[in-house]
Write a protein that holds these residues in place. Structure first.
Motif, PDB file in Angstrom:
ATOM      1  N   LEU B 174       0.874  -1.173   0.000  1.00  0.00           N
ATOM      2  CA  LEU B 174       0.000   0.000   0.000  1.00  0.00           C
ATOM      3  C   LEU B 174       0.904   1.214   0.000  1.00  0.00           C
ATOM      4  O   LEU B 174       1.658   1.419   0.949  1.00  0.00           O
ATOM      5  N   SER B 175       0.844   2.008  -1.060  1.00  0.00           N
ATOM      6  CA  SER B 175       1.852   3.046  -1.205  1.00  0.00           C
ATOM      7  C   SER B 175       1.239   4.441  -1.115  1.00  0.00           C
ATOM      8  O   SER B 175       0.132   4.688  -1.611  1.00  0.00           O
ATOM      9  N   ASN B 176       1.960   5.349  -0.487  1.00  0.00           N
ATOM     10  CA  ASN B 176       1.537   6.741  -0.462  1.00  0.00           C
ATOM     11  C   ASN B 176       1.988   7.474  -1.708  1.00  0.00           C
ATOM     12  O   ASN B 176       1.331   8.381  -2.189  1.00  0.00           O
ATOM     13  N   SER B 177       3.161   7.102  -2.172  1.00  0.00           N
ATOM     14  CA  SER B 177       3.694   7.777  -3.348  1.00  0.00           C
ATOM     15  C   SER B 177       4.221   6.727  -4.316  1.00  0.00           C
ATOM     16  O   SER B 177       5.422   6.507  -4.420  1.00  0.00           O
ATOM     17  N   PRO B 178       3.292   6.051  -5.022  1.00  0.00           N
ATOM     18  CA  PRO B 178       3.701   4.946  -5.897  1.00  0.00           C
ATOM     19  C   PRO B 178       4.714   5.356  -6.963  1.00  0.00           C
ATOM     20  O   PRO B 178       5.658   4.609  -7.226  1.00  0.00           O
ATOM     21  N   GLU B 179       4.573   6.546  -7.569  1.00  0.00           N
ATOM     22  CA  GLU B 179       5.506   6.948  -8.630  1.00  0.00           C
ATOM     23  C   GLU B 179       6.935   6.964  -8.114  1.00  0.00           C
ATOM     24  O   GLU B 179       7.839   6.425  -8.742  1.00  0.00           O
ATOM     25  N   ARG B 496       1.329  -1.435 -11.066  1.00  0.00           N
ATOM     26  CA  ARG B 496       0.557  -0.456 -10.300  1.00  0.00           C
ATOM     27  C   ARG B 496      -0.918  -0.766 -10.400  1.00  0.00           C
ATOM     28  O   ARG B 496      -1.465  -0.920 -11.476  1.00  0.00           O
ATOM     29  N   GLY B 498      -3.793   1.283  -8.872  1.00  0.00           N
ATOM     30  CA  GLY B 498      -4.182   2.440  -8.080  1.00  0.00           C
ATOM     31  C   GLY B 498      -3.051   2.819  -7.149  1.00  0.00           C
ATOM     32  O   GLY B 498      -1.931   3.061  -7.601  1.00  0.00           O
ATOM     33  N   ASP B 499      -3.311   2.801  -5.847  1.00  0.00           N
ATOM     34  CA  ASP B 499      -2.253   3.116  -4.900  1.00  0.00           C
ATOM     35  C   ASP B 499      -1.496   1.860  -4.455  1.00  0.00           C
ATOM     36  O   ASP B 499      -0.523   1.941  -3.721  1.00  0.00           O
ATOM     37  N   ASP B 500      -1.960   0.712  -4.885  1.00  0.00           N
ATOM     38  CA  ASP B 500      -1.236  -0.522  -4.556  1.00  0.00           C
ATOM     39  C   ASP B 500      -0.141  -0.770  -5.583  1.00  0.00           C
ATOM     40  O   ASP B 500      -0.300  -0.425  -6.761  1.00  0.00           O
TER      41      ASP B 500
END
Lengths: 400, 547
Positions: B174-179, B496, B498-500
């Motif tokens: 679960l990522s806050n800043s996937p990029e 990726r 979404g935010d996952d």
């Protein structure tokens, strides 16, 4: 002090250090859970200490090797004592490589005691500094024999790890075919230990008895037994006092002094039975069941992978030394690169066996337990080629 | 008829494909298996697709790994059987193979011989077995290599969800800043020397793909070795001759078509000095001498021009050499080996002519046992004529003296002794420990007065063009196994959602090494480490938990 003496002391030191390292690694894995909460391997620091002791032991064994080299004037791998000792050294070397890659204590628990037993086994054979016959006077002696020993050492590691895997996963709660064969492997190890104990005991007592017999070359000769004769020479005549023989050896055993060696085998098998039952009665359970308790902490899939990886690393090296270098040298010394000599054939059998192993790994259901059994069988083939082919089957390689 | 399967991702797969070559979507999945079988990338192998015609059936038989393993084990058992008793080439030279096995090994030996196991490695069935193994290697390799190559060439960066989830190593972050995390992941993977590709924000990292070709390279090597072994039976590829040469003699080197000649000057046999400090103990234990050196000192000549039948060739010296064990003499494509010897073979015998009446000697003759002269002049009216010579003397069925062979193993002579008082000559028959006067009592006799012996060297002459083929095959084999065993094909997918961020990883061997890479990757990027579901399964099983 002579170089020979120095080399013997070094070998003894290595023997003691490896024994010590065995104990340390056993302590390192005993009673540990497969994984603790943080997922780290337990017993890490004790294991590191065990590894350092192993390195010191290995340096001592290198001391043996180079001291003996300088005493002899040629690389000390030319008879059974020397080759077998070197083989154990390469096994420890292989263990060190695998330890550096995997940092795993479980591998040491069986590899080091097996190396110890092999050194003890080697020590039973004559130690004299021997000159080289013309066929062995070649630089290929160094190249061929050391590469083979390294390859076989790494392949043996696969068996030691495979055995750890089996001891860990085979269900010991009730007797089965698997527990039987695992116990049989344990018995085989006690046979080797019994062989060493019996040989040294009779050597210390200077026991001998003599027979007149027709030797493998068809000449009349005197055969000296250093153990009481259970099996005498075929159509032999005893010309000294002492025990037996209870029966003659079969006539088809054709290796150098085969009846004496056959007699030793019988002594070892019987001694193994006695030793096995002593240990079993002390433990009050199967030896493998007792070892399972110690090995609870090892990670089975990792053991399977290390066992497979050892074959993957050892197989090309064995092929290079045991078949390719062997063929190049055979071409120079014996005029042909391949001649179906028994030792050559058994190197080919080892090659074919591990080739089959690698193909089995492609099939579903052959990972884990089944391939662990195969790796143990592979070790049996290596030992067969080392012990049996040299001692019993006559051929170009029977130097010792 | 082959029918392409078009995947949802738009890629056209050949008939029989299990996992889409491009996105990995299971096309024939059975949903029960938690981990996908990734062997050969789920590609369309001919053997798994076409099963109808006889050709299909033969192809499928030989492409099977099980059949391959069975053939390997059959060869293994066969070659092992060949070592139970010695092969016919290794039995003693003077032994009769018909009776040897029975005499030495009893009933088992008799069966061994009867079944032809005494020449097992040349038997037709063993050669056929090797041929079948060769065929299996070729068919199995083609069956796998072609579709595997296709599948690996067509793989895309973005993988199907089910493909991702069903890998042995899989994890979700679960990522806050996937990029940013993906960017750091790409950097970390490049540091670990992965080739990283990006597509729609998804990452695909790969290294060591070439190790997948290792098995096919080593199989090519094996086929070359097998071909090299068979080529021996083609004329001109392989020459193997034996040359026995006495000291002092010159002969044409067999197998060289009279192009080369060899003179043997001397054969040397040396043993270790029993007083040698280093080896004293071992030499005492050996109970006899231990050989140190077998050497023939020779000169090699080349015949000049074309040899004419019956004419002595003109010889030009090529070189002097000491031929020793392990040190063959090399010339042209030939090798000449020191392989055998006989010491102290009879060469010449000397006889004195003696007057029996007063024991007066009347000169001495020397008879060359290989090329004896007929007539010997002793001067003062004495001369000796060699009437007959039997190098290997025995009495034949008729009771007449005869010779078994041309080797002077047991020489016998009939001399005619001419003297001033016996101008018609007296006859004397001489053999070892025999001196007979077959035609009545003589006044003169011949007496053995000396022996000259010389050594014989046994050489083997070889020219083997197959060596280079076999050797090349062996090298290719070794390169192939090293390529396949010492490197591994590792792949990591990041997708990726979404935010996952989904992460899957796969290797063909050495999972431990792959996990170390993942450990580094997650440490650098902050992604959570994927779970090893095989380990997890065993861990849960052992604790009685649900899988």
């Amino acid at each position: 002090m002579s170089m020979v003496k120095i080399s013997s002391i070094c070998l003894l030191a290595a023997f003691i250090l490896y024994t010590l390292a065995t104990i340390i690694f056993t302590v390192a894995v005993t009673g540990k859970k497969f994984r603790n909460k943080s997922g780290e391997n337990a017993g890490k620091w004790i294991g590191r200490f065990g590894f350092i002791v192993t390195i010191i032991g290995f340096i001592a064994q290198m001391g043996y090797f180079f001291a003996r080299w300088s005493a002899e004037g040629h690389v000390p791998v030319s008879n059974l004592f020397e080759y077998t000792t070197f083989f154990s050294m390469m096994m420890v070397f292989a263990f060190m490589i695998i330890y550096i890659i995997y940092r795993n204590n479980g591998v040491g628990v069986l590899t080091l005691p097996i190396a110890v037993v092999i050194i003890a086994y080697a020590s039973v054979f004559p130690h004299e500094v021997e000159p080289l016959i013309p066929a062995l006077q070649s630089n290929w002696l160094k190249v061929h024999v050391t590469t083979v020993a390294l390859g076989e050492g790494i392949l043996s590691l696969s068996a030691a790890t495979g055995l750890v895997y089996l001891l860990r996963v085979v269900d010991q709660s009730k007797p089965s075919k698997k527990t039987f064969w695992l116990e049989f492997v344990m018995y085989s190890i006690t046979v080797m230990i019994a062989f060493v104990i019996i040989s040294f005991s009779f050597q210390a007592a200077h026991y001998n008895e003599k027979f007149k017999w027709i030797n493998e070359k068809g000449n009349e000769a005197v055969l000296v037994y250093h153990m009481p004769a259970i099996a005498g020479p075929y159509e032999g005549e005893k010309i000294s006092g002492g025990f037996g023989p209870l029966f003659p050896s079969p006539s088809w055993m054709n290796g150098v002094e085969a009846p004496r060696k056959f007699n030793t085998v019988i002594w070892s098998l019987l001694g193994g039975v006695v030793l096995y039952w002593i240990i079993r009665l002390i433990l009050r359970q199967r030896i493998s069941a007792a070892l399972q308790k110690i090995l609870k902490g090892v990670n089975p899939p990792l053991m399977d992978e290390i066992s497979y990886r050892s074959v993957a690393i050892g197989f090309p090296i064995f092929t290079l030394g045991g078949l390719v270098f062997a063929a190049i040298w055979a071409q120079q010394a014996w005029t042909r690169f391949w001649g179906w000599d028994p030792k050559e054939v058994w190197a080919l059998i080892t090659f074919l066996f591990y080739a089959a192993y690698l193909h089995f790994r492609l099939s579903r259901g052959w990972h884990g337990e089944k391939s662990a059994w195969l790796s143990v069988i592979g070790f049996v083939i290596i030992m067969f080629n080392l012990v049996f082919v040299n001692l019993v089957i006559a051929g170009l390689h029977s130097y010792a | 008829m082959s029918q392409d399967i078009v995947c949802d991702c738009g890629h056209k797969n050949p008939e029989g494909t299990i996992l889409c070559e491009a996105c990995g979507k299971p096309l024939k999945d059975d949903e029960t298996k938690p981990i996908l079988n990734m062997r050969y990338e789920g590609s369309a192998r001919r053997s798994q697709t076409y099963k109808k015609t006889p050709i299909d059936k033969i192809w499928n038989f030989f492409s099977s790994v099980k059949v391959g393993i069975t053939l390997i084990i059959l060869v293994l058992i066969a070659v092992a059987i060949g070592t139970i008793f010695p092969q016919d080439v290794y039995i003693p030279a003077n032994a009769d193979p018909e009776t040897f096995y029975k005499d030495q090994y009893g009933i088992l030996g008799e069966w061994y011989k009867a079944l032809g196991f005494d020449h097992l490695y040349n038997s037709w069935w063993f050669v056929i077995l090797l041929g079948l193994l060769g065929l299996s290697i070729i068919v199995a390799s083609i069956d796998r290599f072609v579709p595997l190559h296709r599948a690996l060439k067509n793989q895309k960066v973005t993988r199907h969800d089910r493909f991702m989830k069903k890998q042995r190593l899989f994890g979700v972050t679960l990522s806050n800043s996937p990029e940013k995390q993906l960017e750091m992941a790409a950097k970390a993977l490049k540091e670990k020397r992965y080739r990283v590709k990006e597509e729609d924000g998804n990452l695909f990292a790969e290294k060591g793909r070439f190790s997948r070709w290792g098995p096919y390279v080593n199989h090519i090597g094996l086929i070359i070795v097998l071909i090299g072994g068979m080529l021996r039976f083609f004329p001109g590829m392989y020459t193997n001759e034996v040359l026995w040469l006495h000291e002092g003699e010159t002969a044409s080197v067999p197998g060289t078509h009279d192009q080369y000649y060899l003179t043997n000057h001397q054969f040397i046999f040396q043993t270790y000095d029993p007083d040698d400090k280093k080896y004293k103990e071992a030499l005492k234990d050996a109970g006899g001498a231990i050989a140190k050196n077998y050497q023939s000192n020779v000169t090699l000549y080349k015949a000049e021009g074309h040899p004419i039948l019956g004419e002595e060739p003109k010889l030009k010296k090529v070189k002097n050499a000491g031929v020793r064990v392990n040190h063959p003499l090399k010339f042209d494509h030939y090798q000449l080996f020191q392989s055998d010897y006989r010491l102290g073979e009879l060469y010449k015998m000397n006889f004195k002519l003696i007057d029996k009446r007063n024991n007066q000697p009347h000169g001495e003759i020397s008879v060359n046992l290989f090329n004896p002269k007929r007539l010997y002049h002793l001067g003062k009216g004495f001369r000796i004529k060699l009437l007959d010579y039997f190098p290997d003397f025995y009495f034949n069925k008729k009771g007449e003296p005869a010779s078994k062979s041309d080797n002077p193993n047991n020489p016998a002579f009939i001399f005619k002794m001419y003297s001033p008082d016996h101008p018609k000559g007296e006859t004397n028959f001489i053999a070892i420990k025999k001196n007979l006067e077959p035609l009545g009592k003589n006044d003169y006799k011949m007496v053995l007065s000396g022996l000259k012996t010389r050594n014989v060297s046994g050489f083997v002459v070889k020219r083997d063009f197959t060596i280079w083929i076999v050797f090349a095959g062996a090298i290719i084999f070794l390169i192939g196994v090293a390529q396949g065993m010492y490197w591994n094909h590792r792949r990591i997918w990041l997708k990726r959602k979404g935010d996952d961020i989904w992460m899957s990883a796969l290797t063909n061997k050495n999972w431990y090494g792959l996990k170390k890479d993942l450990h580094y990757l997650t440490g650098e990027s902050g992604l959570s480490e994927p779970v090893d579901r095989l380990e997890e399964k065993i861990y849960r099983q052992e604790r009685g938990m649900k899988a």
